[in-house]
Design a protein around this motif. Structure first.
Motif, PDB file in Angstrom:
ATOM      1  N   THR A 186      41.790 -50.093  40.579  1.00 22.57           N
ATOM      2  CA  THR A 186      39.907 -48.813  41.160  1.00 22.57           C
ATOM      3  C   THR A 186      39.551 -48.261  39.923  1.00 22.57           C
ATOM      4  O   THR A 186      40.022 -49.124  38.416  1.00 22.57           O
ATOM      5  CB  THR A 186      40.992 -47.083  41.302  1.00 22.57           C
ATOM      6  N   ILE A 187      38.025 -48.307  40.360  1.00 24.76           N
ATOM      7  CA  ILE A 187      37.264 -47.832  39.173  1.00 24.76           C
ATOM      8  C   ILE A 187      36.335 -46.799  39.866  1.00 24.76           C
ATOM      9  O   ILE A 187      36.345 -46.728  40.971  1.00 24.76           O
ATOM     10  CB  ILE A 187      36.760 -48.625  38.680  1.00 24.76           C
ATOM     11  N   THR A 188      35.581 -45.443  39.025  1.00 24.97           N
ATOM     12  CA  THR A 188      34.821 -44.417  39.946  1.00 24.97           C
ATOM     13  C   THR A 188      34.897 -43.862  38.894  1.00 24.97           C
ATOM     14  O   THR A 188      34.900 -43.831  37.688  1.00 24.97           O
ATOM     15  CB  THR A 188      35.943 -43.362  40.306  1.00 24.97           C
ATOM     16  N   CYS A 209      33.581 -42.979  33.497  1.00 21.24           N
ATOM     17  CA  CYS A 209      34.216 -44.449  34.601  1.00 21.24           C
ATOM     18  C   CYS A 209      35.973 -43.692  34.306  1.00 21.24           C
ATOM     19  O   CYS A 209      36.710 -44.138  32.750  1.00 21.24           O
ATOM     20  CB  CYS A 209      34.261 -44.986  34.067  1.00 21.24           C
ATOM     21  N   SER A 210      36.649 -43.681  34.933  1.00 17.38           N
ATOM     22  CA  SER A 210      37.932 -44.141  34.717  1.00 17.38           C
ATOM     23  C   SER A 210      38.625 -44.867  36.138  1.00 17.38           C
ATOM     24  O   SER A 210      38.022 -45.429  37.115  1.00 17.38           O
ATOM     25  CB  SER A 210      38.675 -42.533  35.104  1.00 17.38           C
ATOM     26  N   GLY A 211      39.291 -44.442  36.176  1.00 23.10           N
ATOM     27  CA  GLY A 211      40.149 -45.910  37.076  1.00 23.10           C
ATOM     28  C   GLY A 211      41.783 -46.236  36.867  1.00 23.10           C
ATOM     29  O   GLY A 211      42.518 -46.242  35.531  1.00 23.10           O
ATOM     30  N   HIS A 243      40.581 -44.295  30.726  1.00 24.77           N
ATOM     31  CA  HIS A 243      38.981 -43.063  30.856  1.00 24.77           C
ATOM     32  C   HIS A 243      38.145 -43.479  29.638  1.00 24.77           C
ATOM     33  O   HIS A 243      38.760 -43.781  28.811  1.00 24.77           O
ATOM     34  CB  HIS A 243      39.654 -42.093  30.538  1.00 24.77           C
ATOM     35  N   ASN A 266      34.688 -54.557  37.574  1.00 23.93           N
ATOM     36  CA  ASN A 266      35.581 -54.346  37.025  1.00 23.93           C
ATOM     37  C   ASN A 266      35.797 -56.504  37.143  1.00 23.93           C
ATOM     38  O   ASN A 266      36.997 -56.349  38.289  1.00 23.93           O
ATOM     39  CB  ASN A 266      36.986 -53.795  36.787  1.00 23.93           C
ATOM     40  N   THR A 273      31.759 -49.977  42.046  1.00 25.44           N
ATOM     41  CA  THR A 273      31.996 -49.071  42.301  1.00 25.44           C
ATOM     42  C   THR A 273      29.665 -48.825  41.994  1.00 25.44           C
ATOM     43  O   THR A 273      29.941 -49.940  41.212  1.00 25.44           O
ATOM     44  CB  THR A 273      32.313 -47.321  41.283  1.00 25.44           C
ATOM     45  N   ASP A 570      38.363 -44.570  48.553  1.00 33.72           N
ATOM     46  CA  ASP A 570      39.378 -44.177  47.615  1.00 33.72           C
ATOM     47  C   ASP A 570      40.143 -43.680  47.433  1.00 33.72           C
ATOM     48  O   ASP A 570      41.036 -44.667  46.345  1.00 33.72           O
ATOM     49  CB  ASP A 570      38.298 -45.378  46.415  1.00 33.72           C
ATOM     50  N   ARG A 574      44.096 -44.482  44.884  1.00 39.38           N
ATOM     51  CA  ARG A 574      43.871 -43.925  43.403  1.00 39.38           C
ATOM     52  C   ARG A 574      45.077 -43.193  42.699  1.00 39.38           C
ATOM     53  O   ARG A 574      45.108 -43.064  41.987  1.00 39.38           O
ATOM     54  CB  ARG A 574      42.540 -43.271  42.938  1.00 39.38           C
ATOM     55  N   THR A 576      48.902 -43.234  41.718  1.00 38.54           N
ATOM     56  CA  THR A 576      49.539 -43.623  40.803  1.00 38.54           C
ATOM     57  C   THR A 576      51.131 -43.414  40.853  1.00 38.54           C
ATOM     58  O   THR A 576      51.964 -44.717  39.570  1.00 38.54           O
ATOM     59  CB  THR A 576      48.684 -44.412  39.449  1.00 38.54           C
TER      60      THR A 576
END
Length: 647
Positions: A186-188, A209-211, A243, A266, A273, A570, A574, A576
């Motif tokens: 994932t990526i957001t 950005c994180s994921g 992150h 990615n 996104t 999403d 996300r 985990t």
């Protein structure tokens, strides 16, 4: 007082009444004697209860329930865990226990929850495909009676974590710990709604950005303006959660409003996104003029607050008529020929009636919790009374930031509106300097809160001036569009559409990447004096879409076009890890092969005998029913004596 105590009191009262009646031998027939003794017993009991007001204690044994609900999370995030294998071990252990038990056994009732609550009769397997995960309350479960035990199989990353409750403190909850089998990539990106920069000046924008990445990869972040690349950057990340905050430089632009497309990708895990960023390029400062017939504390506080601002500059005598903003204390002296963009009326609105003193009490002044309300953090409860004037009939109020209620009449206290085809901000009360100074005595937060209300007014003026400088139509999705959810669109209207027109027509055409028509509609938008509006369209499936927009009903044409993707929801992807912190607040973990616990739960050997009985207290108080009993007993014996001619 227990039930045995009550029986003793009743026996004594009855015996006493019977002795009193029979000792006098007043009644000739036996039924008359019994009736008189009963009435006197009731009277004595009522008098005792009225004086003592006893509390009776009842001990109840736990009810036998034949089912134990097993709540299974059917949301998409459960595919990241080994729920199927753990449930298989649980079922095998339970089958062994119930098959060899000589006692009556209880049955598991498998219930799925997520988008909805439904039964799973077999319990053998389930498909985790729900897009949301709403944990149900006890009353929502398909049960014949309230349960005493409950088993949860879930990662506990629910869509309603703040309101989760089992519905009863008496429910004993156990949950199965789950092991993760790997998270989806994932990526957001987190973006502000808009940024404000000076004209012709480069600006830095930070984009976190994180994921989650399955393998080491490069994250590319790019910003474009109408498909023209503006800037880009990349960062190498390792496998697992990540992150990183990108710091990108935007070039200087001319005055106006710009819409940027921000894309993070990615490429290794083929996820990405797309978000949109609004940029206001404004002059380094707005020119202003203060229109006042005489000095006042309100005027002095406003000047002191403006002196500390870099985004406002007072005009000279020669340029008063062309000032961007006029702060008006005396409406009668405000020139109609002024070319100002915005008028801010302070103390009294134009065409307002005579003011009256208005007390600030609990609930009669409300700060509206709308988006972009500059007065959101104003401490309303600490405000002193003010002298209020209601807006005149010639004013069209478009946004009420603060409302007041008096004599069942609600009216805007601080608002944005239209007057003589000109955008205005109205503050309909005098001596607003008290709202700057006196709340400090309550909050004791120091000099940082001085000019709080006046600063809010100036912030509102700056935001409105930025909106009125837009000369373009921009339509774009608000946030990341998700499939099966309404498509929310942010609409930036050109300044010519506000406030001169009452409404405009926005034509929207939505097509897929291969030009297949999806939607063709016209939406009417009321010109409220605000630049930013919101439109909702029906939900669409995943894919890439092109949105074409045109504006009609004004003197010139405006058009906008944009391409954007619609992705799956999403939130579930996300997830985990299992949220054990929340589960531990609700119950206790157990192993699916814990034969001792499952034997105790699903057979009668200890599940009921070992449980403490519940204690229920029943208070008896003086009431109208007790008074009625006293009157009934007295009146009944009086009537009996009249019938038997004893009186």
């Amino acid at each position: 007082m227990t039930l045995s105590h009550l029986l003793i009191i009743l026996a004594l009262a009855g015996a006493t009444a019977f002795v009193l009646v029979t000792s006098r031998n007043a009644y000739r027939k036996r039924w008359q004697t019994i009736l008189a003794a009963t009435l006197r017993s009731l009277f004595g009991i009522a008098v005792i209860i009225a004086f003592l007001e006893p509390v009776f204690t009842v001990r109840r044994l736990p009810e036998h329930t034949g089912e134990i609900p097993v709540l299974i999370d059917a949301s998409e995030s459960m595919t990241r865990f080994d729920a199927d294998s753990i449930l298989a071990v649980f079922r095998n252990t339970l089958a062994t226990i119930t098959g060899s038990s000589s006692r009556p056994v209880r049955q598991p009732l498998y219930i799925l929850f997520g988008d909805s609550v439904r039964s799973a009769p077999s319990g053998e397997s389930f498909t985790a495909a729900d897009r949301t995960s709403f944990f149900p309350r006890t009353g929502e479960l398909p049960l014949r009676q309230s349960p005493q035990e409950m088993i949860i199989v879930s990662d506990a990353n629910w869509s309603n974590p703040q309101t989760v409750t089992t519905g009863s403190e008496a429910v004993a909850v156990w949950y199965l710990p789950l092991r993760g089998t790997g998270s989806a990539a994932t990526i957001t990106c987190t973006l502000p709604d808009s940024i404000v920069t000076p004209v012709d000046t480069p600006a830095m924008v930070n984009i976190p950005c994180s994921g989650f990445a399955r393998t080491a990869a490069d994250i590319q972040l790019s910003i474009s303006d109408n498909d023209i690349p503006v800037t880009a950057d990349s960062q190498t990340i390792q496998a697992g959660p990540f992150h990183h905050t990108f710091a990108l430089r935007l070039p200087g632009v001319k005055a106006g409003v710009y819409r940027y497309t921000v894309t993070a990708v990615n490429s290794t895990d083929t996820v990405g996104t797309t978000r949109f960023l609004l940029r206001h390029a404004v002059p380094r400062s707005f020119s202003y003029v203060i229109v006042a017939s005489a000095p006042s504390l309100d005027n002095r506080f406003l000047r002191s607050a403006l002196a500390g601002r870099t985004d406002f500059t007072e005009t000279t005598a020669k340029t008063r008529r062309s000032a961007d903003c006029r702060f008006i204390f005396s409406p009668s002296e405000a020139s109609v020929a002024s070319r100002s963009t915005l008028d801010v009326y302070l103390g009294r609105s134009p065409e307002a009636s005579t003011g009256t003193t208005f007390p600030i009490t609990d609930g009669n002044v409300t700060v509206n919790t709308t988006l972009h309300n500059p007065f959101m953090r104003l401490p309303v409860a600490d405000l002193p009374p003010v002298r209020v004037t209601k807006p005149g009939k010639g004013i069209t109020v478009t946004t009420a930031w603060i409302t007041a209620t008096a004599d069942r009449d609600s009216f805007p206290l601080v608002f944005k509106g239209i007057y003589n085809n000109r955008s205005i901000i109205g503050c309909g009360f005098q001596e607003f300097w008290k709202w700057d100074f006196l709340p400090l005595a309550h909050t004791a937060t120091g000099e940082a809160d001085i000019f709080r209300f006046t600063r809010c007014c100036i912030d509102a003026a700056a935001a409105t001036l930025r909106e009125l400088r837009a000369d373009t139509l921009l339509v774009y999705p608000a946030g990341q569009p998700s499939a099966h959810r309404p498509l929310r669109l942010s609409v930036v209207l050109p300044s010519i559409a506000t406030p001169e027109l009452k409404s405009v027509a926005l034509s929207l055409k939505l097509r897929t990447a291969d030009s297949t028509p999806i939607l063709d509609t016209v939406v009417g938008i009321v010109a409220t004096g605000s630049m930013l509006h919101e439109v909702r369209l029906p939900a669409v499936d995943t894919g890439r879409y092109t949105l074409s927009s045109t504006l009609s009903g004004i003197s010139r044409g405006y058009a906008s076009a944009i391409t954007f993707p619609v992705q799956q929801e999403d939130a579930e992807r996300r997830v985990t890890a299992q949220n054990e912190a929340l589960l531990r607040e609700m119950g206790q973990p157990f192993s699916p092969s814990d034969t001792a616990l499952l034997t105790r739960l699903f057979t009668d050997a200890g599940s009921f005998q070992d449980r403490e009985p519940s204690i229920e207290k029943l208070p008896v108080r003086r009431s109208w029913w007790l008074l009625a009993l006293l009157l009934f007993s007295l009146g009944g014996e009086w009537l009996l004596r009249r019938v038997t001619k004893l009186d």
